[in-house]
Design a protein around this motif. Structure first.
Motif, PDB file in Angstrom:
ATOM      1  N   LYS A  28       6.713   7.285  -8.266  1.00 44.93           N
ATOM      2  CA  LYS A  28       5.974   6.256  -8.988  1.00 44.93           C
ATOM      3  C   LYS A  28       5.989   6.508 -10.497  1.00 44.93           C
ATOM      4  O   LYS A  28       5.837   5.593 -11.291  1.00 44.93           O
ATOM      5  CB  LYS A  28       4.530   6.227  -8.495  1.00 44.93           C
ATOM      6  N   TYR A  29       6.220   7.767 -10.891  1.00 42.47           N
ATOM      7  CA  TYR A  29       6.231   8.093 -12.309  1.00 42.47           C
ATOM      8  C   TYR A  29       7.584   7.796 -12.961  1.00 42.47           C
ATOM      9  O   TYR A  29       7.718   7.850 -14.188  1.00 42.47           O
ATOM     10  CB  TYR A  29       5.898   9.569 -12.521  1.00 42.47           C
ATOM     11  N   TYR A  30       8.596   7.499 -12.119  1.00 42.39           N
ATOM     12  CA  TYR A  30       9.927   7.253 -12.682  1.00 42.39           C
ATOM     13  C   TYR A  30      10.416   5.818 -12.446  1.00 42.39           C
ATOM     14  O   TYR A  30      11.268   5.320 -13.194  1.00 42.39           O
ATOM     15  CB  TYR A  30      10.934   8.234 -12.085  1.00 42.39           C
ATOM     16  N   ARG A  31       9.867   5.149 -11.419  1.00 41.78           N
ATOM     17  CA  ARG A  31      10.337   3.785 -11.120  1.00 41.78           C
ATOM     18  C   ARG A  31       9.752   2.781 -12.114  1.00 41.78           C
ATOM     19  O   ARG A  31       8.683   2.985 -12.713  1.00 41.78           O
ATOM     20  CB  ARG A  31       9.950   3.400  -9.697  1.00 41.78           C
ATOM     21  N   LYS A  32      10.455   1.698 -12.273  1.00 41.52           N
ATOM     22  CA  LYS A  32      10.014   0.635 -13.202  1.00 41.52           C
ATOM     23  C   LYS A  32       8.952  -0.223 -12.501  1.00 41.52           C
ATOM     24  O   LYS A  32       9.196  -0.738 -11.409  1.00 41.52           O
ATOM     25  CB  LYS A  32      11.204  -0.225 -13.618  1.00 41.52           C
ATOM     26  N   GLN A  71       1.102   1.033 -11.975  1.00 45.34           N
ATOM     27  CA  GLN A  71       0.672   2.420 -12.180  1.00 45.34           C
ATOM     28  C   GLN A  71      -0.460   2.438 -13.195  1.00 45.34           C
ATOM     29  O   GLN A  71      -0.305   1.973 -14.327  1.00 45.34           O
ATOM     30  CB  GLN A  71       1.818   3.303 -12.683  1.00 45.34           C
ATOM     31  N   GLN A  72      -1.579   2.925 -12.742  1.00 48.79           N
ATOM     32  CA  GLN A  72      -2.739   3.003 -13.611  1.00 48.79           C
ATOM     33  C   GLN A  72      -2.544   4.088 -14.656  1.00 48.79           C
ATOM     34  O   GLN A  72      -2.180   5.218 -14.317  1.00 48.79           O
ATOM     35  CB  GLN A  72      -3.996   3.270 -12.774  1.00 48.79           C
ATOM     36  N   GLN A  73      -2.777   3.779 -15.902  1.00 54.06           N
ATOM     37  CA  GLN A  73      -2.600   4.724 -16.997  1.00 54.06           C
ATOM     38  C   GLN A  73      -3.904   5.469 -17.239  1.00 54.06           C
ATOM     39  O   GLN A  73      -4.942   4.847 -17.517  1.00 54.06           O
ATOM     40  CB  GLN A  73      -2.190   3.967 -18.271  1.00 54.06           C
ATOM     41  N   THR A  74      -3.831   6.811 -17.075  1.00 56.41           N
ATOM     42  CA  THR A  74      -5.008   7.665 -17.282  1.00 56.41           C
ATOM     43  C   THR A  74      -4.672   8.715 -18.326  1.00 56.41           C
ATOM     44  O   THR A  74      -3.523   8.886 -18.740  1.00 56.41           O
ATOM     45  CB  THR A  74      -5.443   8.347 -15.970  1.00 56.41           C
ATOM     46  N   THR A  75      -5.710   9.473 -18.689  1.00 59.51           N
ATOM     47  CA  THR A  75      -5.498  10.499 -19.723  1.00 59.51           C
ATOM     48  C   THR A  75      -4.669  11.672 -19.220  1.00 59.51           C
ATOM     49  O   THR A  75      -4.000  12.356 -19.995  1.00 59.51           O
ATOM     50  CB  THR A  75      -6.849  11.017 -20.214  1.00 59.51           C
ATOM     51  N   ILE A 125       8.238  15.074   1.391  1.00 56.70           N
ATOM     52  CA  ILE A 125       7.991  13.637   1.483  1.00 56.70           C
ATOM     53  C   ILE A 125       6.788  13.242   0.625  1.00 56.70           C
ATOM     54  O   ILE A 125       6.815  12.257  -0.137  1.00 56.70           O
ATOM     55  CB  ILE A 125       7.769  13.240   2.961  1.00 56.70           C
ATOM     56  N   ILE A 126       5.721  14.024   0.735  1.00 54.60           N
ATOM     57  CA  ILE A 126       4.485  13.699   0.013  1.00 54.60           C
ATOM     58  C   ILE A 126       4.719  13.717  -1.495  1.00 54.60           C
ATOM     59  O   ILE A 126       4.407  12.755  -2.210  1.00 54.60           O
ATOM     60  CB  ILE A 126       3.373  14.678   0.419  1.00 54.60           C
ATOM     61  N   PHE A 127       5.280  14.817  -1.978  1.00 52.99           N
ATOM     62  CA  PHE A 127       5.445  14.947  -3.427  1.00 52.99           C
ATOM     63  C   PHE A 127       6.535  14.010  -3.952  1.00 52.99           C
ATOM     64  O   PHE A 127       6.480  13.556  -5.104  1.00 52.99           O
ATOM     65  CB  PHE A 127       5.763  16.400  -3.802  1.00 52.99           C
ATOM     66  N   SER A 128       7.549  13.735  -3.124  1.00 52.97           N
ATOM     67  CA  SER A 128       8.597  12.799  -3.573  1.00 52.97           C
ATOM     68  C   SER A 128       8.021  11.400  -3.750  1.00 52.97           C
ATOM     69  O   SER A 128       8.349  10.690  -4.719  1.00 52.97           O
ATOM     70  CB  SER A 128       9.738  12.770  -2.555  1.00 52.97           C
ATOM     71  N   VAL A 129       7.145  10.963  -2.817  1.00 52.43           N
ATOM     72  CA  VAL A 129       6.524   9.633  -2.917  1.00 52.43           C
ATOM     73  C   VAL A 129       5.637   9.581  -4.152  1.00 52.43           C
ATOM     74  O   VAL A 129       5.638   8.610  -4.919  1.00 52.43           O
ATOM     75  CB  VAL A 129       5.730   9.323  -1.641  1.00 52.43           C
ATOM     76  N   LYS A 130       4.875  10.645  -4.373  1.00 55.72           N
ATOM     77  CA  LYS A 130       3.993  10.691  -5.533  1.00 55.72           C
ATOM     78  C   LYS A 130       4.785  10.677  -6.843  1.00 55.72           C
ATOM     79  O   LYS A 130       4.447   9.964  -7.793  1.00 55.72           O
ATOM     80  CB  LYS A 130       3.140  11.963  -5.474  1.00 55.72           C
ATOM     81  N   ASN A 143       0.844  -1.198   0.000  1.00 53.60           N
ATOM     82  CA  ASN A 143       0.000   0.000   0.000  1.00 53.60           C
ATOM     83  C   ASN A 143       0.884   1.254   0.000  1.00 53.60           C
ATOM     84  O   ASN A 143       2.113   1.177   0.059  1.00 53.60           O
ATOM     85  CB  ASN A 143      -0.939  -0.012   1.211  1.00 53.60           C
ATOM     86  N   CYS A 144       0.201   2.412  -0.018  1.00 59.43           N
ATOM     87  CA  CYS A 144       0.916   3.710   0.026  1.00 59.43           C
ATOM     88  C   CYS A 144       1.949   3.784  -1.104  1.00 59.43           C
ATOM     89  O   CYS A 144       3.095   4.218  -0.915  1.00 59.43           O
ATOM     90  CB  CYS A 144       1.597   3.949   1.362  1.00 59.43           C
ATOM     91  N   GLY A 145       1.540   3.293  -2.244  1.00 61.91           N
ATOM     92  CA  GLY A 145       2.445   3.339  -3.389  1.00 61.91           C
ATOM     93  C   GLY A 145       3.425   2.199  -3.412  1.00 61.91           C
ATOM     94  O   GLY A 145       4.340   2.178  -4.245  1.00 61.91           O
ATOM     95  N   GLY A 146       3.210   1.220  -2.538  1.00 56.94           N
ATOM     96  CA  GLY A 146       4.152   0.103  -2.498  1.00 56.94           C
ATOM     97  C   GLY A 146       3.916  -0.905  -3.608  1.00 56.94           C
ATOM     98  O   GLY A 146       4.821  -1.657  -3.968  1.00 56.94           O
ATOM     99  N   ARG A 147       2.719  -1.002  -4.123  1.00 55.10           N
ATOM    100  CA  ARG A 147       2.436  -1.952  -5.211  1.00 55.10           C
ATOM    101  C   ARG A 147       2.996  -1.386  -6.498  1.00 55.10           C
ATOM    102  O   ARG A 147       2.693  -0.262  -6.879  1.00 55.10           O
ATOM    103  CB  ARG A 147       0.923  -2.160  -5.331  1.00 55.10           C
ATOM    104  N   MET A 148       3.816  -2.148  -7.209  1.00 54.31           N
ATOM    105  CA  MET A 148       4.521  -1.691  -8.397  1.00 54.31           C
ATOM    106  C   MET A 148       3.621  -1.781  -9.620  1.00 54.31           C
ATOM    107  O   MET A 148       3.866  -2.516 -10.593  1.00 54.31           O
ATOM    108  CB  MET A 148       5.804  -2.491  -8.604  1.00 54.31           C
TER     109      MET A 148
END
Length: 807
Positions: free
Chosen positions: A795-799, A138-142, A787-792, A131-136
């Motif tokens: 997810k846009y850069y990790r594989k 990323q949902q693709q949205t517009t 911390i908040i924005f770094s976590v968010k 959870n909290c972004g731990g699941r690898m």
């Protein structure tokens, strides 16, 4: 003192004013009252070596602390706390109420300290559970790219803000450690400046006393030299009248000598001229007679034609000069009268005045010197009642404080090194978070291809996301510890500013120290052995204006300086000593009546001298030309038939030419010399009458001054001399009064030492400390959105491991 002033005023109107008029007329120099006095020694101040700016964040810090603690300085509360020392419930309540702003900030800090590690632990557990972004996945949205850009920009701005706070941490930490390192030296120099000021006051007083000795010695020297000085004044008073008389007698003596020399030269020339003139006259008469005989011969042809020229051929009546026995006799009598000698006697009398004054005033000078010794002792005792011993005793505690500071200097230096190391470590740890964020931003945008599948992102992009998560993890680990440090420094630095620095600048802290009984057994007036009620705040305010010690400590209330400087008793005795002095200068007759009579006879004889007759005879002889008659005889001889007559006429013509040659060679030089002598003598004699009249007039005027005014001149100059000496004292005493009350002990250095201490403690130490915790707290507050924005954004850069298909 009033009696002395009235006495001096009486002397001024009765003596000094007429003396001033006399001085204006006679050109007498004024009394040299003013003396060149040395400037008072001022203490040498050591300037501060703290040149760096520790208050670069002061406006922000003061604004924040002003919002946290808007209450005024709690003077009454602090007085009760210090005096009572028993904290009851009511007093604790007042303290807490005053510190309500700090308590709120402390509560926020404690909440931060508790929540940050707890949230970090929960966040880590959630990440492990996917959870909290731990699941690898990323949902693709517009709008995925728009979100990424928004998170990127937010993270970048927040990181920049953290970096700005981190830079301020570096600067404030360096300033804090630098202030701690240099504070022993600064404190030592501040105390040294105070010691220099305290030591300068006795030195300045001693300078005043030294000036008094110089002044007394100057007046003593003047009195010892009364003869030359007062005699010179009397001479100056008489000089305007006697000098013209002496000069005129010298001039008339020179005229007499010149007349005598002219008469001697005239008589000498006449003695040489008369024998030759007589011989010439005899020869000319014989030749004329021979010519006359020849012309009357019967065979002489046409001889009667030159008879008229022959009749004119005569020197009869020429070179018969008048006798100058009357003038010579008058000159001899005038020389015997010794006019110049009379003038020299007058000059000797004039030059002997200083010696006469010395002899006449010797006893008065001795009495005046005794009074001056008493006066010197009186003036030297003026400063004995000044509280100078207190100033000397105050230097000992300052020296002890300097020694204590020197003993603690190694510990302070070590503390400064620790402070520098701790500040550097803390700043570097915050910088580590900033670096992680910037690396994440850089690598993420460098390795990301928006068209790539999330599961196929590059290693560079994935590394950027990992750096973001590293920064987040590190932030959770250290932020609560840093906030604990911020809380401690905030309490110490914030209260230091609110309770010490701000009231110190507003003088409220000094007013608190002035509270009676706040400091046991402390009383400024008692410490300085003064009977006045001194307030520290008033003393500090006066010292900031660099006022003298006399005004600052109100010494006029306990020390009557005017009575100490009242020397009218001694000056009156000195004045009386010279008032009774009788300076008798024997009179002298410049020219006796017999000498004046001889001068008048000399003038009368000179005016009766007739030099025009002599000049006329010289011109007649000079105009005689026998050669013309000789030529006429030669012409007449050539016409003669009789050879004998012809030869006689040629021979007689030759005789005339010989006589003419004799006149030219022997007589004419003496006539020229005589003419020059007569002209010179005439020029001299023309000056005799006006010169005699001038000398008689000037001598008469000078004699009147000697006969009738010399005693008044002597008295006036004597009064002027002693008034001058007393005026030197009065001027000096005025200078002493003005110097002690307006210049001695200007306490600007003491206020400067207090201000420099406040600058060291508040501007450099407290301000840099407050800047450090505010910068650190700034960074801690912005770590939360970081911390908040770094976590968010991570997810846009990790594989991603799981693919999300978007259709």
């Amino acid at each position: 003192m009033l009696n002395m002033r009235s006495r001096m005023k009486e002397v001024f109107w009765s003596c000094v004013w007429p003396l001033f008029l006399w001085t204006f007329v006679s050109g007498q120099p004024s009394c040299p009252i003013e003396m060149t006095r040395t400037e008072l020694q001022t203490p040498n101040e050591m300037p501060t070596k703290l040149t760096f700016d520790s208050a670069f964040m002061s406006p922000i810090v003061h604004s924040f602390l002003g919002s946290v603690q808007p209450n005024p300085f709690p003077k009454d509360l602090l007085v009760r706390v210090i005096k009572d020392k028993d904290f009851n419930t009511e007093m604790v309540k007042e303290v807490l109420q005053y510190q309500i702003g700090f308590l709120v900030c402390v509560a926020i800090g404690i909440l931060y300290i508790v929540l940050m590690p707890l949230i970090g632990l929960i966040f880590a557990c959630c990440r492990c559970c996917g959870n909290c972004g731990g699941r690898m996945h990323q949902q693709q949205t517009t709008n995925i790219h728009c979100k990424r850009r928004s998170f990127y920009l937010s993270t970048f701005l927040i990181t920049v803000l953290i970096l700005a706070g981190n830079i301020c941490m570096f600067l404030s930490s360096a300033n804090t450690s630098e202030t701690m390192l240099r504070s022993p030296t600064e404190l030592t120099e501040i105390l040294e400046n105070v010691k220099g000021y305290l030591n300068s006051i006795p030195q300045q007083i001693q300078q005043v006393m030294d000036e008094s000795n110089v002044t007394v010695d100057k007046v003593k020297n003047n009195l010892v030299e009364t003869g030359p000085l007062l005699g010179k004044l009397i001479q100056n008073g008489l000089k305007g009248h006697l000098d013209p008389a002496f000069n005129s007698t010298t001039e008339i003596g020179q005229v007499i000598n010149s007349t005598s020399d002219g008469l001697l030269q005239l008589n000498k020339t006449l003695e040489l001229l008369k024998p030759k003139a007589d011989a010439l006259q005899a020869n000319l008469s014989a030749v004329r007679q021979k010519i006359n005989n020849t012309l009357h011969m019967s065979d002489c042809v046409n001889c009667t034609s030159i008879q008229p020229e022959l009749d004119k051929l005569s020197l009869d009546g020429s070179l018969k000069f008048p006798d100058q026995k009357d003038l010579s006799s008058a000159v001899d009598k005038a020389i015997n009268a010794d006019v110049i000698g009379q003038a020299n006697k007058g000059r000797d009398f004039f030059d002997s005045i200083p010696e006469k004054v010395t002899n006449e005033t010797r006893l008065n000078v001795q009495n005046a010197l005794l009074e001056l010794e008493k006066l010197k002792t009186r003036i030297s005792g003026v400063t004995k009642d000044l509280p100078l011993d207190v100033l000397k005793n105050a230097s000992a505690p300052l020296t002890d404080m300097q020694k204590s500071i020197e003993d603690f200097s190694p510990y302070i230096e070590k503390s400064s090194q620790i402070s520098r190391s701790v500040g550097l470590i803390l700043s570097c740890l915050i910088l580590l978070v900033v670096i992680c964020n910037f690396l994440g931003l850089l690598l993420g945008i460098a390795g990301l291809n928006p068209k790539d599948d999330p599961t196929k992102r590059s290693g560079t992009s994935n590394c950027g996301g990992i750096f973001f998560m590293a920064g987040v993890g590190f932030s959770f680990l250290v932020s609560w510890i840093f906030m604990l440090l911020v809380l401690i420094l905030f309490i110490v630095g914030g209260n230091s500013y609110a309770l010490v620095c701000r009231p110190w600048q507003n003088k409220e802290l000094i007013q608190l120290i002035d509270t009676p009984g706040l400091i046991p057994d402390f009383n400024l007036s008692k410490a300085l052995n003064l009977n006045t009620n001194l307030k520290i705040v008033n003393v500090y305010s006066d010292c900031q204006k660099n006022k003298p010690m006399w005004i600052t400590f109100h010494l006029n209330d306990i020390f009557d300086l005017n009575s100490k400087l009242d020397v009218s008793e001694y000056t009156h005795e000195i004045y009386q000593s010279f008032e009774g002095a009788q300076i008798n200068i024997a009179n002298i007759t410049i020219l006796s009546p017999e000498v004046k009579t001889q001068l008048k006879n000399f003038s009368s004889s000179a005016s009766s001298m007739n030099v025009s007759n002599i000049t006329q005879q010289i011109n007649d002889v000079s105009g005689t030309n026998l050669s013309l008659v000789a030529e006429s005889l030669d012409i007449l001889a050539d016409k003669q038939i009789n050879q004998n007559i012809k030869e006689q006429l040629h021979g007689e013509a030759k005789d005339l030419r010989d006589i003419q040659t004799e006149i030219t060679s022997d007589i004419m030089p003496l006539l020229l010399e005589l003419n020059t002598t007569v002209k010179n003598l005439s020029a001299v004699t023309s000056q005799i009458t006006p010169a005699v009249e001038n000398v008689l007039r000037k001598v008469g005027s000078a004699q009147d001054v000697l006969n009738y005014n010399i005693s008044q001149i002597v008295k006036a100059e004597s009064r002027a001399f002693i008034d001058c000496q007393l005026e030197i004292f009065l001027t000096f005493l005025h200078w002493v009064n003005q110097t002690i009350t307006e210049k001695v002990g200007r306490c600007g250095p003491a206020a400067a030492a207090v201000d420099r201490s406040e600058e060291l403690l508040c501007k450099h130490l407290v301000e840099s400390l407050n800047a450090f915790w505010l910068s650190l707290g700034w960074c801690m507050m912005f770590l939360i959105p970081s911390i908040i924005f770094s976590v968010k954004l991570a997810k846009y850069y990790r594989k991603m491991k799981y693919l999300d298909v978007y259709e």
